[in-house]
Each structure stands twice: as C-alpha cells, then as structure tokens.
Design a protein around this motif. Structure first.
Motif, short mmCIF file in Angstrom:
data_model
loop_
_atom_site.label_atom_id
_atom_site.label_comp_id
_atom_site.label_asym_id
_atom_site.label_seq_id
_atom_site.Cartn_x
_atom_site.Cartn_y
_atom_site.Cartn_z
N ASN A 103 -23.66 -24.52 7.22
CA ASN A 103 -24.79 -24.46 8.40
C ASN A 103 -24.70 -23.02 8.73
O ASN A 103 -23.98 -22.05 8.57
CB ASN A 103 -24.28 -25.44 9.40
CG ASN A 103 -22.89 -25.25 9.88
OD1 ASN A 103 -22.62 -23.99 10.49
ND2 ASN A 103 -22.08 -26.01 9.67
N GLU A 104 -25.81 -22.82 9.64
CA GLU A 104 -26.03 -21.64 10.36
C GLU A 104 -24.76 -20.99 11.23
O GLU A 104 -24.67 -19.79 11.06
CB GLU A 104 -27.42 -21.45 10.94
CG GLU A 104 -27.97 -20.37 11.21
CD GLU A 104 -28.42 -19.36 9.69
OE1 GLU A 104 -28.27 -18.21 9.88
OE2 GLU A 104 -28.95 -20.09 9.19
N LEU A 105 -24.09 -21.88 11.83
CA LEU A 105 -22.99 -21.39 12.61
C LEU A 105 -22.09 -21.03 11.85
O LEU A 105 -21.42 -19.82 11.92
CB LEU A 105 -22.50 -22.59 13.44
CG LEU A 105 -21.36 -22.21 14.41
CD1 LEU A 105 -21.83 -20.95 15.42
CD2 LEU A 105 -21.01 -23.27 15.49
N ASP A 106 -21.43 -21.59 10.62
CA ASP A 106 -20.65 -21.11 9.78
C ASP A 106 -21.06 -19.91 8.99
O ASP A 106 -20.19 -19.04 8.71
CB ASP A 106 -20.22 -22.27 8.99
CG ASP A 106 -19.16 -23.20 9.58
OD1 ASP A 106 -18.69 -23.03 10.82
OD2 ASP A 106 -19.05 -24.22 8.80
N TYR A 107 -22.28 -19.80 8.70
CA TYR A 107 -22.79 -18.35 8.05
C TYR A 107 -22.61 -17.40 9.02
O TYR A 107 -21.91 -16.29 8.73
CB TYR A 107 -24.29 -18.61 7.93
CG TYR A 107 -25.11 -17.36 7.46
CD1 TYR A 107 -24.70 -16.95 6.19
CD2 TYR A 107 -25.77 -17.03 8.48
CE1 TYR A 107 -25.37 -15.54 5.91
CE2 TYR A 107 -26.33 -15.74 7.98
CZ TYR A 107 -26.32 -15.03 6.74
OH TYR A 107 -26.94 -14.03 6.39
N GLU A 108 -22.77 -17.64 10.49
CA GLU A 108 -22.57 -16.16 11.44
C GLU A 108 -21.10 -16.15 11.52
O GLU A 108 -20.80 -14.98 11.79
CB GLU A 108 -23.10 -16.40 12.82
CG GLU A 108 -24.73 -16.72 12.74
CD GLU A 108 -25.38 -15.70 12.33
OE1 GLU A 108 -25.03 -14.39 12.74
OE2 GLU A 108 -26.64 -15.81 11.89
N GLU A 152 -25.72 -17.17 16.34
CA GLU A 152 -25.21 -15.57 16.61
C GLU A 152 -24.53 -15.51 17.96
O GLU A 152 -23.42 -14.61 17.91
CB GLU A 152 -26.57 -14.65 16.65
CG GLU A 152 -26.81 -14.46 15.21
CD GLU A 152 -28.01 -13.46 15.09
OE1 GLU A 152 -28.55 -13.19 16.08
OE2 GLU A 152 -28.45 -13.00 14.00
N GLN A 153 -24.97 -16.01 19.02
CA GLN A 153 -24.28 -15.90 20.40
C GLN A 153 -23.07 -16.76 20.31
O GLN A 153 -22.07 -16.09 20.99
CB GLN A 153 -25.19 -16.30 21.51
CG GLN A 153 -26.28 -15.62 21.88
CD GLN A 153 -27.40 -15.98 22.59
OE1 GLN A 153 -27.46 -17.18 23.17
NE2 GLN A 153 -28.33 -15.07 23.09
N ILE A 154 -23.07 -17.64 19.87
CA ILE A 154 -21.79 -18.59 19.89
C ILE A 154 -20.64 -18.00 19.07
O ILE A 154 -19.67 -17.79 19.45
CB ILE A 154 -22.19 -19.94 19.49
CG1 ILE A 154 -22.86 -20.68 20.18
CG2 ILE A 154 -20.59 -20.65 19.02
CD1 ILE A 154 -23.69 -22.16 19.69
N ALA A 155 -21.25 -17.45 17.79
CA ALA A 155 -20.19 -16.79 16.69
C ALA A 155 -19.63 -15.46 17.67
O ALA A 155 -18.55 -15.13 17.65
CB ALA A 155 -20.64 -16.49 15.47
N GLU A 156 -20.54 -14.90 18.28
CA GLU A 156 -20.12 -13.74 19.16
C GLU A 156 -19.03 -13.84 20.11
O GLU A 156 -17.96 -13.28 20.38
CB GLU A 156 -21.40 -12.89 19.51
CG GLU A 156 -20.89 -11.58 20.04
CD GLU A 156 -20.26 -10.41 19.36
OE1 GLU A 156 -19.60 -9.75 20.06
OE2 GLU A 156 -20.16 -10.73 18.20
N LEU A 183 -18.25 -26.94 30.76
CA LEU A 183 -18.84 -27.22 29.32
C LEU A 183 -19.24 -25.86 28.51
O LEU A 183 -19.42 -25.92 27.30
CB LEU A 183 -19.57 -28.28 29.00
CG LEU A 183 -19.10 -29.66 29.20
CD1 LEU A 183 -20.24 -30.74 29.12
CD2 LEU A 183 -17.71 -30.12 28.65
N LEU A 184 -20.22 -25.21 29.32
CA LEU A 184 -21.15 -24.03 28.78
C LEU A 184 -20.09 -23.22 27.91
O LEU A 184 -18.93 -22.71 28.57
CB LEU A 184 -21.94 -23.50 29.65
CG LEU A 184 -22.86 -24.82 30.39
CD1 LEU A 184 -23.71 -24.05 31.30
CD2 LEU A 184 -23.72 -25.29 29.32
N LEU A 185 -20.90 -22.70 26.92
CA LEU A 185 -20.12 -21.29 26.28
C LEU A 185 -20.27 -19.89 26.89
O LEU A 185 -19.37 -19.13 27.01
CB LEU A 185 -20.83 -21.35 24.88
CG LEU A 185 -20.48 -22.41 23.88
CD1 LEU A 185 -21.28 -22.00 22.66
CD2 LEU A 185 -18.84 -22.15 23.48
N SER A 186 -21.28 -19.88 27.92
CA SER A 186 -21.37 -18.70 28.50
C SER A 186 -21.12 -18.68 29.93
O SER A 186 -20.96 -19.98 30.58
CB SER A 186 -22.86 -18.10 28.39
OG SER A 186 -23.79 -19.02 28.47
#
Length: 186
Positions: free
Chosen positions: A18-23, A79-83, A183-186
């Motif tokens: 998936n895209e998240l694991d790609y990032e 990208e934001q989550i991975a960062e 719960l939010l990431l940011s």
C-alpha cells in the motif's frame, strides 16, 4: 502510527502492499543509505528494499491515466503520516542517545541491559529499522528515565481511528465518549 513498522518484514513479504508502506519504505531507504556505509548487512537490506520500491512504483505509478487527484491527495496524506512517524523515531533516538551520554553508557551497554547480543540489531532498533519490543521500551523508561510518551507513540493510525469511532458508536453508551484530539496524528 503503526508502532511496529518493520522494514525486514516488508522485505520478507516480497512486496509493498500500500501507499503508506511505500512512503515508509522511501524513508527507510534514506536511513539505510547512511547505515549501509557501516555494514554490509544494511547495504544488502537497502538493495532488497530498493528492488521492492521499484516494483511498487512500476505497478502503481507507471500508468499516468490512473493517477487522479484523489490518488494524489491520498499520497499526500500518507506522506504526512510517514513523516510524523519518522520525526517520532528520530526524537526517540535522540532522547535515548542523550540519556546514554548523560549516564556514560554506550549503545552496546544498552544492548546488554535489554538482553540483545548483536551490535547490528541494537543499531537497527535505535535507528527505527526494526521495532523495539514493549519490554525493551519499559526497560529503557525505567533505567534511562525517559518519559514514556517519547518512547511509545501515543497516536493512532487512520484505520484504528475509524475502528475506535465505530466501536464507540456501536456501544451506544453515553458515558463512553471519543476524544478526537487524542486520536489525531497531528
């Protein structure tokens, strides 16, 4: 955040799904670029990871007609989550290194305290290549006196956020409320 992201498990699976694991893989590739200078193990790991990245890009990004605005928005979110995960791991690494220095300990000493024998394995843990176990993090908290919020990510992935929201809604208990800010990431 996926607290147990493990580069080697992605390599062992033989594909990026998936895209998240790609990032995450792209970030890991940058980490491994530096570590590959220290060890042939990291060099081999990076080579395998780069092959998986190329395979994913070829399957997901080669047809320009399939790339639309929603896909680009999804990519931006991941990208934001991975960062955020990268920053968390970097801050944890710096906190551990600072405490080790204050206590006149080495990373090798920490490996002994955690019951790990390999210098390479300890380096993988500290650099976020492999995940720490919960037991490792509890020992680090107790011995190095590092706040647990710097060791364990206290936010949830989007998937877990949705699951928890649905579970709270399904329970239909007025006293059980979801604090969205927690719960939010940011």
């Amino acid at each position: 955040m996926k607290a147990n992201f493990d580069i080697e498990s992605i390599i062992d699976s033989g594909f990026i799904s998936n895209e998240l694991d790609y990032e995450r893989a792209l970030i890991a590739d940058r980490k491994l670029r530096l570590l590959a200078k220290e060890s042939i193990h990291f060099k081999n790991l990076r080579s395998k990871l780069r092959d998986l990245i190329a395979k994913y890009e070829s399957s997901e990004w080669s047809d320009v007609n399939l790339i639309d605005e929603s896909k680009l928005l999804e990519v931006e979110k991941f990208e934001q989550i991975a960062e955020l995960e990268r920053v968390f791991i970097e801050n944890r690494k710096q906190s551990i290194r600072k405490k080790l220095k204050e206590l006149d300990l080495t990373q090798e000493n920490l490996a002994t305290l955690l019951g790990h024998k390999s210098k390479t394995h300890m380096s993988e843990l500290v650099n976020g290549i492999k995940p720490f176990t919960l037991k490792d993090l509890v020992i680090i908290n107790r011995i190095l006196k590092i706040d647990v919020s710097l060791l364990i990510p206290l936010f949830l992935s989007n998937e877990e956020q949705l699951r928890v929201k649905e579970a709270v809604k399904k329970l239909d208990k007025p006293k059980v409320k979801l604090n969205v800010e927690d719960l939010l990431l940011s």
